[in-house]
Scaffold this motif. Structure first.
Motif, mmCIF file in Angstrom:
data_model
loop_
_atom_site.group_PDB
_atom_site.id
_atom_site.type_symbol
_atom_site.label_atom_id
_atom_site.label_comp_id
_atom_site.label_asym_id
_atom_site.label_seq_id
_atom_site.Cartn_x
_atom_site.Cartn_y
_atom_site.Cartn_z
ATOM 1 N N ALA A 1 -21.760 -47.032 -1.818
ATOM 2 C CA ALA A 1 -21.086 -46.979 -0.759
ATOM 3 C C ALA A 1 -20.107 -45.921 -0.600
ATOM 4 C CB ALA A 1 -21.083 -48.198 -1.565
ATOM 5 N N SER A 2 -19.707 -45.008 -2.105
ATOM 6 C CA SER A 2 -18.983 -44.126 -2.332
ATOM 7 C C SER A 2 -19.118 -43.213 -1.037
ATOM 8 C CB SER A 2 -17.907 -43.982 -3.330
ATOM 9 O OG SER A 2 -17.763 -45.413 -3.595
ATOM 10 N N ASP B 1 -16.589 -53.733 -1.921
ATOM 11 C CA ASP B 1 -16.659 -54.512 -0.590
ATOM 12 C C ASP B 1 -17.063 -53.432 1.176
ATOM 13 O OD1 ASP B 1 -15.454 -56.488 -1.591
ATOM 14 O OD2 ASP B 1 -13.281 -55.305 -1.824
ATOM 15 N N ILE B 2 -17.291 -52.111 0.172
ATOM 16 C CA ILE B 2 -17.673 -51.232 1.767
ATOM 17 C C ILE B 2 -19.295 -51.605 2.477
ATOM 18 C CG2 ILE B 2 -18.265 -48.856 2.165
ATOM 19 C CD1 ILE B 2 -17.294 -48.148 -0.571
ATOM 20 N N LEU B 3 -19.990 -52.077 1.766
ATOM 21 C CA LEU B 3 -21.205 -52.808 2.014
ATOM 22 C C LEU B 3 -21.886 -54.192 2.944
ATOM 23 C CD1 LEU B 3 -24.090 -50.894 -0.268
ATOM 24 C CD2 LEU B 3 -22.754 -50.299 1.628
ATOM 25 N N PRO B 4 -21.804 -54.466 3.416
ATOM 26 C CA PRO B 4 -21.767 -55.412 3.931
ATOM 27 C C PRO B 4 -22.436 -56.282 3.043
ATOM 28 C CG PRO B 4 -23.369 -54.379 5.438
ATOM 29 C CD PRO B 4 -23.054 -53.439 4.403
ATOM 30 N N PRO B 5 -21.519 -57.149 2.461
ATOM 31 C CA PRO B 5 -21.767 -58.456 1.575
ATOM 32 C C PRO B 5 -23.405 -58.810 1.595
ATOM 33 C CG PRO B 5 -19.560 -59.039 2.217
ATOM 34 C CD PRO B 5 -20.158 -58.303 3.401
ATOM 35 N N SER C 1 -24.075 -58.833 13.423
ATOM 36 C CA SER C 1 -23.322 -59.097 13.013
ATOM 37 C C SER C 1 -21.916 -58.655 12.796
ATOM 38 C CB SER C 1 -24.159 -58.929 11.030
ATOM 39 O OG SER C 1 -23.627 -59.215 10.115
ATOM 40 N N LYS C 2 -20.738 -59.081 12.184
ATOM 41 C CA LYS C 2 -19.499 -58.793 12.566
ATOM 42 C C LYS C 2 -19.790 -57.838 11.388
ATOM 43 C CE LYS C 2 -17.592 -62.734 14.815
ATOM 44 N NZ LYS C 2 -15.938 -63.477 14.983
ATOM 45 N N THR C 3 -19.865 -58.339 10.004
ATOM 46 C CA THR C 3 -20.340 -57.334 8.620
ATOM 47 C C THR C 3 -20.498 -56.348 8.923
ATOM 48 O OG1 THR C 3 -20.843 -58.971 7.929
ATOM 49 C CG2 THR C 3 -19.580 -59.216 7.267
#
Length: 576
Positions: free
Chosen positions: A354-355, A449-453, A520-522
């Protein structure tokens, strides 16, 4: 990061870059260097010359969209040893860039100028093309694409050089310095530019073969290490150094030496086998290496899934036939995920991914060179089909540790012995990974929290399924890489439908429509951030040039995913 620009004038250009609470600035000076290489400034006590560093500066012209006419600058920061820094300036002539260098105060000092404070800031600047003498805009140079380590179809040479790097005692003091004691092939009759390029390359290599400094002593026991490093040229092309470090045969205490193969090809498993053969022959005689490497040099690099067989004669053993097979799935041939899985949990690997996706600063710490280089190559490989285009140093030499102060994205590996020096360096928003303990020593705090759950959960579930049943490195690589490729398929796999083409075939990416298409919003929140990265920009630039999507592994997975969605919709209609 905020960039403040001042108009350009004959006296130079003053640019201020603000990152958090730190201010960085420079003034362009009249110390000129040629595009073919930096002239080494005279600086007493400088341990590494700029002319050496120039070859592996993390300066990728493709790392930034070239500034268009009328735009002053785009920036990349760079840390060099001691007080020296570098400025790259775009000059639209025969070469894409000209070079200037000057000296700034140390980090601990500041310069007051007109009421403004400027700390020492190694910076690189790419300037937009100016107006020509006739008042016409100079054409924008063609953007270059980074050479991927896994994009070779076959047919080219295996390697450029085989080198033996040994430790030689300095004339003054008890320290040792790495020196090339064997080179194959010896190139003659080179043009001046080619000769200068070769000299820069050969000066840089010993530094990376012994990145842990010059304080050595003869040893009777030393574990063999296989590792690699990457040298990035100013045009974005990369050369890989495959290294085997060991104690040479012989009685009594002795110093380790390194066999190093320089190649433009990323295939770590294949070159590890070649190093085995080189080591075996070196124990007999250096003369036995030559026919083997000559045969290898004359052989064409095999296509994916194909095998090259070499015939080699060894005294007292007779003729041997050596088979070198390239993996069928070439997009993972340059990596081995086993070391990364051994050092970290799945959740941590996802946070590193994610980073990297948001192009943050990542530092890996480990004791062994093998672990360090394998893990950083694995982390970069998780980004497939995208390529990390920023500073990338699998094993940072001691003299370049100041790289961790760079305010722009980087992915680097540092030996554990330098941990305290790294921790004491001024760093902002960095992910510091301790591979020995399997922990994060420093982090931004939002990595989870970077990637969609939902997609993050899909990756985690896929990684955990059947991991203990895998036996070969190829199976492990496919198992680990697959969920991350699928992540990109689900988030940006529809990119080709949003490239609008002119009659000439040139494409134009419709970014706004592309983002709106994500329901999808996320997912949409993530995609809006991702499309602003250099990872995505470089990928889209290549897609815009091509009339059809590349028929590679990523495209194959996109087609499979679209077919699955069609079948799912068809079943839903049948049920209704």
């Amino acid at each position: 990061m905020v960039i403040r620009k001042c108009p350009m004038g004959s006296s130079g250009c003053l640019v201020q870059i603000c990152s958090g609470h730190m201010k960085y600035g420079y003034r362009r000076q009249a110390v000129q260097c040629q595009a073919s290489g930096l002239q080494e400034p005279t600086q007493p006590g400088s341990s590494v010359s700029i002319s050496v560093l120039f070859f592996f500066l993390p300066v990728l012209l493709c790392s930034f969209k070239f500034p268009r006419t009328g735009m002053e600058t785009a920036h990349l920061a760079l840390v060099l040893p001691s007080d020296w820094w570098c400025l790259v300036r775009l000059v639209y002539q025969h070469w894409p860039c000209g070079l200037e260098a000057c000296k700034l105060p140390r980090f601990s000092h500041t310069v007051q100028n007109g009421g403004m404070e400027y700390s020492r800031a190694p910076c690189i600047s790419i300037l937009g093309p100016s107006q020509s003498a006739r008042g016409e805009a100079v054409p924008e140079p063609e953007r270059t694409q980074e050479h991927s380590l896994s994009s070779f179809a076959g047919g080219q040479h295996f390697f450029e050089y085989l080198l033996v790097v040994s430790l030689k005692k300095k004339r003054s003091g008890d320290d040792y310095e790495p020196t090339i004691t064997y080179q194959f092939p010896k190139r003659e009759n080179l043009l001046r530019g080619q000769q200068e390029e070769e000299e820069r390359l050969l000066k840089a290599i010993p530094l990376f073969c012994f990145p842990d400094g010059n304080e050595w002593a003869p040893l009777t026991d030393y574990p063999r290490e296989t590792f690699s490093f990457v040298l990035t040229n100013v045009d974005g092309s990369r050369k890989i150094g495959y290294c085997r470090r060991l104690l040479p045969a012989g009685p009594g205490p002795r110093l380790p030496k390194v066999y190093c193969i320089i190649s433009c090809i990323g295939c770590f498993g294949l070159f590890s086998k070649i190093l085995d053969e080189v080591e075996k022959r070196h124990q007999i005689s250096m003369a036995v290496i030559y026919p083997f490497m000559q045969g290898l040099r004359e052989a064409a690099f095999p296509a994916p899934g194909k095998t090259v067989t070499l015939k080699s004669f060894i005294p007292d053993s007779g003729t041997e036939f050596i088979s070198l097979t390239r993996p069928l799935d070439s997009h993972l041939e340059h990596v081995d995920f086993s070391a990364l899985l051994h050092c970290l949990h799945f959740e941590q690997i996802i946070q590193i991914f994610a980073s990297a996706v948001l192009e943050r600063k990542i530092i890996f710490l480990a004791e062994g060179l093998s672990t360090l280089s394998q893990c950083i190559h694995a982390a970069a490989a998780l980004l497939y089909p995208f390529s990390w285009a920023h500073t990338y140093i699998p094993v940072v030499p001691e003299s370049l540790l100041a790289t961790v102060c760079c305010p722009t994205p980087f992915m680097v590996g540092v030996q554990m012995r330098f941990q305290q020096e790294v921790m004491d360096s001024p760093m902002e928003e960095v992910l510091l990974v301790n591979l020995c303990e399997g922990t994060f020593l420093l982090s931004v705090g939002d990595e989870k929290d970077i990637l969609p759950p939902k997609l993050q959960g899909d990756i985690l579930n896929s990684l955990g399924q059947g991991i203990n049943e895998l036996k070969t490195s190829e199976q492990i690589n496919e198992h680990v890489s697959g969920p991350f490729v699928q992540f990109f398929v689900k988030t940006v796999g529809h990119y080709a439908s949003y490239i609008k083409r002119e009659a000439s075939g040139q494409g134009h990416f419709q970014e706004r429509s592309f983002c709106k298409a994500v329901t999808s919003k996320t997912k949409r929140r993530f995609v809006k951030k991702f499309v602003k990265t250099q990872l995505f920009s470089l990928f889209i630039q290549e897609a815009e040039k091509s009339r059809n999507p590349p028929a590679g592994y990523f495209q194959k997975k996109i087609l499979e995913y679209e077919e699955q969605k069609k079948q799912k919709k068809s079943k839903e209609k049948t049920v209704k």
